[in-house]
Design an enzyme around this catalytic site. Structure first.
Site, mmCIF file in Angstrom:
data_model
loop_
_atom_site.group_PDB
_atom_site.id
_atom_site.type_symbol
_atom_site.label_atom_id
_atom_site.label_comp_id
_atom_site.label_asym_id
_atom_site.label_seq_id
_atom_site.Cartn_x
_atom_site.Cartn_y
_atom_site.Cartn_z
ATOM 1 N N SER A 137 0.858 -1.242 0.028
ATOM 2 C CA SER A 137 -0.017 0.062 -0.037
ATOM 3 C C SER A 137 0.863 1.155 -0.080
ATOM 4 C CB SER A 137 -0.985 -0.017 1.280
ATOM 5 O OG SER A 137 -1.640 1.313 1.518
ATOM 6 N N TYR A 149 -1.398 -0.448 10.462
ATOM 7 C CA TYR A 149 -1.611 -1.139 9.021
ATOM 8 C C TYR A 149 -0.454 -0.615 8.211
ATOM 9 C CZ TYR A 149 -3.580 -1.543 4.588
ATOM 10 O OH TYR A 149 -3.762 -1.638 3.126
#
Length: 258
Positions: A137, A149
């Site tokens: 990401s 995350y």
């Protein structure tokens, strides 16, 4: 000649489904790995009808060690492509999050990527050909909101870049895909409110897959789909870290990602 095989984790929606459809269209048979057996069966039927490919369904929860082992065992039998796509985020703040949920997030986003890649590489290296695609990401390149995350995806990027050096010249490639905000189920499943995000920041799955596959064909180790995200990452990297954190936090304010 037997058809090449691609194993894809998290293929029932979003980017994983995009990769599944792309590899099916490119003449691959598939091994699909996810928790939701009903959606797995539905996707498998659609791909068999649309592309005429063979589809093996392998139900597994990658937060569970035994299930990760089951998928790893399948990889030791040999595949030509592994797409480590499964992953999830959570909403809220780190200090209020359920520790068990945080651990599950690391097990899926990090441990599964390591374990499955380790299982897939020996037969690929023996054959002298293979591809590992790790879906990371932009959050892994720009630390900010979403501590665990972002950290998990930063691990994926660093792992991929380090591994790429060791695999150079073997015929086996490893690649990290770093998309920004993509129109998928990811944010709604995580309980993250994205209503304030400007529309121009959204990417479509098909565009992400097309640009990623083009970068992979060129041998690019880290792929950042979308011109706006390439520019964003390049700009933030030129800033001092203190200023970069402030800029990323400003962009992610109020989105409550853990």
């Amino acid at each position: 000649m037997p058809r090449p095989v691609a194993l894809i984790t998290g293929p029932t929606s979003g980017i994983g489904a995009g990769f599944a459809r792309r590899y099916a269209a490119d003449g691959f048979d598939l091994v699909l790995v996810a928790r939701d057996t009903e959606r797995l069966a539905q996707l498998a039927g659609e791909l068999r009808d649309e592309a005429g490919c063979g589809v093996e369904v392998l139900p597994a929860d990658l937060a569970d060690a035994a299930d990760r082992g089951k998928v790893a065992d399948r990889l030791t039998a040999g595949v030509q492509v592994l797409v480590n796509n499964a992953g999830f985020g959570t909403s809220g703040e780190f200090w209020t999050a359920d520790p068990a949920l945080l651990q599950a997030q690391l097990d899926v986003n990090v441990t599964a990527v390591m374990q499955l890649t380790r299982a897939a590489l020996p037969p690929m290296l023996a054959a002298g050909v293979g591809t590992v695609i790790n879906v990371a990401s932009v959050a892994g390149l720009l630390s900010g909101r979403g501590s665990t995350y972002s950290a998990s995806k930063a691990w994926v990027v660093s792992f991929t870049e380090g591994l790429a050096g060791g695999l150079k010249g073997t015929g086996v490639g490893v690649h990290a895909i770093c998309p920004g905000y993509v129109r998928t189920e990811f944010h709604s499943r995580a309980g993250i409110d994205m209503t304030s995000l400007p529309s121009f920041m959204w990417l479509d799955v098909d565009d992400v897959i097309r640009e990623s596959m083009a970068d992979i064909a060129r041998g690019k180790v880290v792929s950042i789909p979308g011109v706006r995200y390439k520019a964003l990452v390049a700009g933030v990297r030129l800033m001092p870290r203190t200023l970069a954190r402030a800029a990323v936090n400003a962009m992610g304010r109020g989105r409550g990602r853990t």
